[in-house]
Each structure stands twice: as structure tokens, then as C-alpha cells.
Design a protein around this motif. Sequence first.
Motif, PDB file in Angstrom:
ATOM      1  N   LEU A 177       9.549  -2.082 -10.183  1.00 18.84           N
ATOM      2  CA  LEU A 177       9.304  -2.254  -8.698  1.00 18.84           C
ATOM      3  C   LEU A 177       9.984  -3.698  -8.691  1.00 18.84           C
ATOM      4  O   LEU A 177       8.902  -4.508  -8.945  1.00 18.84           O
ATOM      5  N   VAL A 183      11.199  -6.674  -6.022  1.00 19.09           N
ATOM      6  CA  VAL A 183      10.608  -7.299  -4.852  1.00 19.09           C
ATOM      7  C   VAL A 183      10.854  -8.862  -4.533  1.00 19.09           C
ATOM      8  O   VAL A 183      10.636  -9.313  -5.370  1.00 19.09           O
ATOM      9  N   THR A 209      10.851 -11.922  -2.729  1.00 19.78           N
ATOM     10  CA  THR A 209       9.913 -12.815  -1.873  1.00 19.78           C
ATOM     11  C   THR A 209      10.638 -13.707  -0.925  1.00 19.78           C
ATOM     12  O   THR A 209      10.223 -13.365   0.413  1.00 19.78           O
ATOM     13  N   LYS A 246       3.528 -20.821   2.914  1.00 16.16           N
ATOM     14  CA  LYS A 246       5.040 -19.722   2.071  1.00 16.16           C
ATOM     15  C   LYS A 246       4.378 -18.964   0.651  1.00 16.16           C
ATOM     16  O   LYS A 246       4.666 -18.399   1.062  1.00 16.16           O
ATOM     17  N   ASN A 296       4.614 -15.248   0.043  1.00 10.37           N
ATOM     18  CA  ASN A 296       5.291 -14.348  -0.747  1.00 10.37           C
ATOM     19  C   ASN A 296       4.071 -14.082  -1.780  1.00 10.37           C
ATOM     20  O   ASN A 296       4.054 -12.321  -2.740  1.00 10.37           O
ATOM     21  N   LEU A 326       2.927 -10.450  -0.589  1.00  7.65           N
ATOM     22  CA  LEU A 326       4.355  -9.908  -0.691  1.00  7.65           C
ATOM     23  C   LEU A 326       3.970  -9.330  -2.118  1.00  7.65           C
ATOM     24  O   LEU A 326       4.098  -7.833  -1.753  1.00  7.65           O
ATOM     25  N   PHE A 327       3.942  -9.398  -3.413  1.00  8.40           N
ATOM     26  CA  PHE A 327       4.185  -9.165  -3.982  1.00  8.40           C
ATOM     27  C   PHE A 327       2.965  -8.503  -4.180  1.00  8.40           C
ATOM     28  O   PHE A 327       3.522  -7.253  -5.606  1.00  8.40           O
ATOM     29  N   ARG A 341       2.572  -4.458  -2.943  1.00 10.14           N
ATOM     30  CA  ARG A 341       3.229  -3.968  -3.401  1.00 10.14           C
ATOM     31  C   ARG A 341       2.546  -2.715  -4.313  1.00 10.14           C
ATOM     32  O   ARG A 341       3.456  -1.780  -5.090  1.00 10.14           O
ATOM     33  N   GLN A 342       2.254  -3.230  -5.521  1.00 12.16           N
ATOM     34  CA  GLN A 342       1.426  -3.212  -6.866  1.00 12.16           C
ATOM     35  C   GLN A 342       0.604  -2.301  -5.903  1.00 12.16           C
ATOM     36  O   GLN A 342      -0.201  -1.295  -6.769  1.00 12.16           O
ATOM     37  N   LYS A 358      -0.889   1.814  -5.745  1.00 14.50           N
ATOM     38  CA  LYS A 358      -0.825   2.163  -6.371  1.00 14.50           C
ATOM     39  C   LYS A 358      -1.711   3.467  -5.197  1.00 14.50           C
ATOM     40  O   LYS A 358      -2.705   3.321  -5.133  1.00 14.50           O
ATOM     41  N   LEU A 405      -2.844  10.113  -8.428  1.00 12.16           N
ATOM     42  CA  LEU A 405      -1.818  10.612  -8.373  1.00 12.16           C
ATOM     43  C   LEU A 405      -2.436  11.806  -9.488  1.00 12.16           C
ATOM     44  O   LEU A 405      -2.632  11.317 -10.688  1.00 12.16           O
ATOM     45  N   ARG A 422      -6.335   8.980 -12.061  1.00  6.64           N
ATOM     46  CA  ARG A 422      -6.486   7.610 -12.677  1.00  6.64           C
ATOM     47  C   ARG A 422      -6.602   7.002 -10.550  1.00  6.64           C
ATOM     48  O   ARG A 422      -5.917   6.376 -10.144  1.00  6.64           O
TER      49      ARG A 422
END
Lengths: 318, 318
Positions: free
Chosen positions: A101, A103, A105, B84, B88, B91-92, B95-96, B98, B101, B113
Motif C-alpha cells: 500500500l 501512501v 505523505t 509536519k 506525515n 498518515l503513514f 493506513r497500516q 488492518k 479477516l 488473526r
Amino acid sequence: MEIIENISFDNLDVILKRPGIEAEHLDGTIKNIIQRVMTSGDEALKELTKKFDQVILDDLLVSRQEIEASSLNVSTQQKTAIRKAQANIELFHSRQKKETLKVETMPGVNCWRKSVPIQKVGLYIPGGTAPLFSTVLMLGIPAKIAGCKEIVLCTPPDINGDIHPAILYTAQLVGIDTIIKVGGAQAIAALAYGTESVPRVDKIFGPGNQYVTKAKQMVNLSGTAIDMPAGPSEVAVIADGAADAEFIAADLLSQAEHGEDSQVILISTSHELVTKVNSAMDEQLKLLPRKEVAINCLSNSKAILASDMQEVIAISNA
Amino acid sequence: MEIIENISFDNLDVILKRPGIEAEHLDGTIKNIIQRVMTSGDEALKELTKKFDQVILDDLLVSRQEIEASSLNVSTQQKTAIRKAQANIELFHSRQKKETLKVETMPGVNCWRKSVPIQKVGLYIPGGTAPLFSTVLMLGIPAKIAGCKEIVLCTPPDINGDIHPAILYTAQLVGIDTIIKVGGAQAIAALAYGTESVPRVDKIFGPGNQYVTKAKQMVNLSGTAIDMPAGPSEVAVIADGAADAEFIAADLLSQAEHGEDSQVILISTSHELVTKVNSAMDEQLKLLPRKEVAINCLSNSKAILASDMQEVIAISNA
């Protein structure tokens, strides 16, 4: 199994204390074994195998013929069970593949994490009284799915110099070709540093006794990655009065029989259930081939009574 | 930086040898520090801080006033840069997260898991010549996003008993309230076993010198999880003849200045570029405050010339 009532959260640490996992007294022994393997390679492995496994080997590597013959010595019923497990484990792990994935930034700054296979991995499969072909499946299948290029399996030989056919059958089923007859700390040293027969690997996976675990921790200090120091087996079962005592007894015994340093814990709100589980374990123990091991483990083990489910959860978390 | 030409893949191991990461000679020293902290808690931490950081502390815990005052001692420009970076990194890592599932491997058998936050984590932030507020961001933000309930930050005080304001400012920005003035192996021992001032944590994160790393490895053997033994800094740069030598020199020096045991590697197909990078480093070194450290590191470091990009990649993988 001792029943603990009216617990206080102040001394929960004491009640829940694990059997010791420190094994500092093994440092010297294991360091010596590692040193011998580093210095003398296969020769050291053969000497140590003679000493610990009581067998003199000409070849450490399992031959193609031995692998092919294994299929004849595994029952159809067992093959079917192994293939079913293989399919389930494959299905589960194949879903863990992640898309990379990206990103952004800041404008033009793209960041991502990418998983790449470890090129060379070593799998340690314990020998002894129970052939852990389940472990071959659970370690080998993810390694194959990840795309590891070289998979080396080490497992100790029996007194005739053979590996249990179910282990060989499962290994070839998963697609592992390099199987080495070596166990214990010497197997871990061989995987970490390489010998004439054993390729050096980047990361070592798999359970083992205290010698194997100590050796994994030691080679880890010098740059070989390990999955984790596999400690004694543990299980905690949470159950209320409606649970099936027979099932719980079987679940607890399945881990208790792993080793005398294993620990199993039952946490329940029902005194009646706990008593039933204890009786069911007594009955089931009579039929258990590894009865002695399980009985010793149960002396480390506890059934804890809690006043409500809230308390059960707090004990489990602790 | 030494230039290596006409390499042979047979002796690549020797060329690429890392500076030693074994530190067995520290075993006794670190074991002793850990033992003192386990036995005497805060008292031991104060004694060791006096010994190693040359300062006598009344309170190990950074006060609310100190945290609030830090904001006054960080320039507006630096605050903007920190905010700043914070945005960043947030944001990064956000997104991790999960989704859990579930996989139905057989009818009615659901397997999954699930990631759960570690309740109590310890972050070690090195002190010394460079205040690593970047590390506060890079460890603290993921811990917050994961939902860790208790985050304890340990960092050594300066000779006045203070923590660098940029570290305090960044910690409060990220939302870390518990900041302890303690560094070195004694900080790791305190996080692993707890003292009057330092809460015991489940897992310890963060870089450190060889004492910190050794202490992390030792407490890890007794059941406290660690992120990894942070070894000396390393960087490998791959560049062809079209690359900017100034940028490469700066990238190499940025890691070379970390420590005398750091190692930086340049792999290139262009002899001209390698020569330009060496000259650029000579120029940039003149302006570098940590020049001495970088120069010593460069004596461990190498520029390797390869015949084509295929070979460059093979060297990099090795």
C-alpha cells in the motif's frame, strides 16, 4: 489440578507464575556445542548425534529413496488427514498475502512497506515421542506461500537412524527437499553457521526443548534471526457452567502432555464445572500414552474460580 | 572510503563483513546493573545516573511544569518541522490498520488473526549529543494509533538534570505523559522490572548504544519483549553514473555520523561517480559537527565497483 478460590488481585502474580523459563545453567553446554559445530561441521554433528541420539550416521541428508519410501509407511487414513490439514492451512495463510500500500505523505513523497520472502529459512521439527508433522505443515506452508527459495528442515533421527515416515511424507507434500537428520542444539548451530551438509540459513523457525530454545537464543545474539524462543506449552480455558467438561479436560490434557514444564489454566465461574473437569481429566488420563508427563504438568497447573465473567476476563488478561 | 574493484563473489563475505555486533564482554557489567535495579529500584537508578550521567536527581519523573516549559524553548521553525513530521508519520501508520479477516477453512470453522494493542510499552530515547525527537515521533505515534494504554518514555538527563526541550515538546505533542529521566542499561532494567517511579512494561522499543542493546537482549531472555537489538547504523546506496554525488555523500554521512561502529556502503557501476562521492564527502566532512565520529566510521566503510547493474543487485542482496 489445584482449585483456587477467593482469589485476590494483589497476589495474582504469584498464582499465575509460570514455570521458570530461564536456563542460564545451560549456557556453557550450548556454547560448547555451537563451537564444536562451527569448528568441525558435519564431523561434530555426527559425534553429537551419536552421543545424544545413540545412532551412528553415514549420511546426515535424508536420501531421495527414504523420502519416496515414506509414502508406503503412512496409512491412507493418516494421509487423508494430513492433506485435509494442508488444504486448510494453505487457505488460511494464502489470505494473509498483502498488497503493498503506497501512501503519498507529501506531494511526490511516496512511502510504503513491502514484504519480501526470506531467501533461506531453517525449520526445526522436534523428534522424540511425538512426530510433529503438524509443525511441518504449519511452518512449511507459510514459507512456501511467502516464496522462500531454500527451505531446510532439521529433525533428529531415531535409534535406527530413521526419520518418522509421517514427517518425511508431509515434508515432500509441502515441497521441502532438504531434510537433515540432526536435532538439538547442534541442529540450530548447523542452520546458523552451515556445515558441509547443512546450508546456512537466514532465519530459524520451530519449537524445541530447552536446549534447542537456548541455542536459538544464542545464535540470535550473533546475527541469525529466530521466530521466537518457544517456551513451555501453555493453554488457558475460560468456561462457565454450561460448558462440556469432557471437552475442556481433553483441551487441557492436549497441552499438559507436551512437557513437564507446561502449564494449563482453567478459569471458571462454576465450582461444579471445575470439579467435573477434574474428574474427566482423571478418567482421560488413564488412557493417555503420555500420562506421566501430563500428571507432572498438572502439578504446575490451576483451576481458578472467579465470581463473575468480568473477573474471569481480568484474570485471563493478567 | 576505500574503493574496491574487481570483486569476486567468493570473498564477498569478507568484503561485506559488518563491524562486530557481539558484546559478550559486557555481560557481567549489564547483569550487575540489572540486578541493582531489581533490588533497589529508584535508589539504584539515582546512583547509576549519578555515576553515568554525572547528575544527582531528586525526581526521576519529569514534572508537568518541565513539560509545559519545554514549549518555550523550542523555536517556532523547529515546532513547525516537528508538526509536519508528525502529520506525515500519522498518515503513514494510520493506513497500516488492518481489518480482521475471517477465513472459513471448513464449514463452521472460522479462523482469523487479530491485532490487539500491547497494554504497556516502554520507549527508549537516547540522549547524548543528538536529541532524537524523531524517534519520539516514530515510536510514539504508532503506539498511540495501535491504542497502547500506557506509554512510558525513558531518556537520560543532561549534566543539569534536564531533558532536551525538543524531546519533551515532541512527547507531549504525541500524547506521552510519563517521561523518566533515566538512560542506559538501567533504564531498560527499570522498564522490564519496574521501580517506584518507572512502571513495568510488556515491550520495550527504541535504539541505543551497546549497553542499552545488551540490556534489551538480557531482559528479553527473562520474558520482556523487545522490538529488536538495534545494531550499529548501516546504509547501502546503489548509484549509476547519472547520480548526484553531493546527495549520495550527504546520505552516506548522515548514517556514518551515528557511531564509530556504523558502516556505510556505496555500490556503483561508475568509477567516476565513486571518486566524485569521495571528494564530496571530504568537502562536507569539513562542515560536519560530528566529523570525528564520521571519519572513524568511514574507515569501516566501502565503495564497491561492479561491472553492471545485475552485479550491483547481487552485491546488495548479499
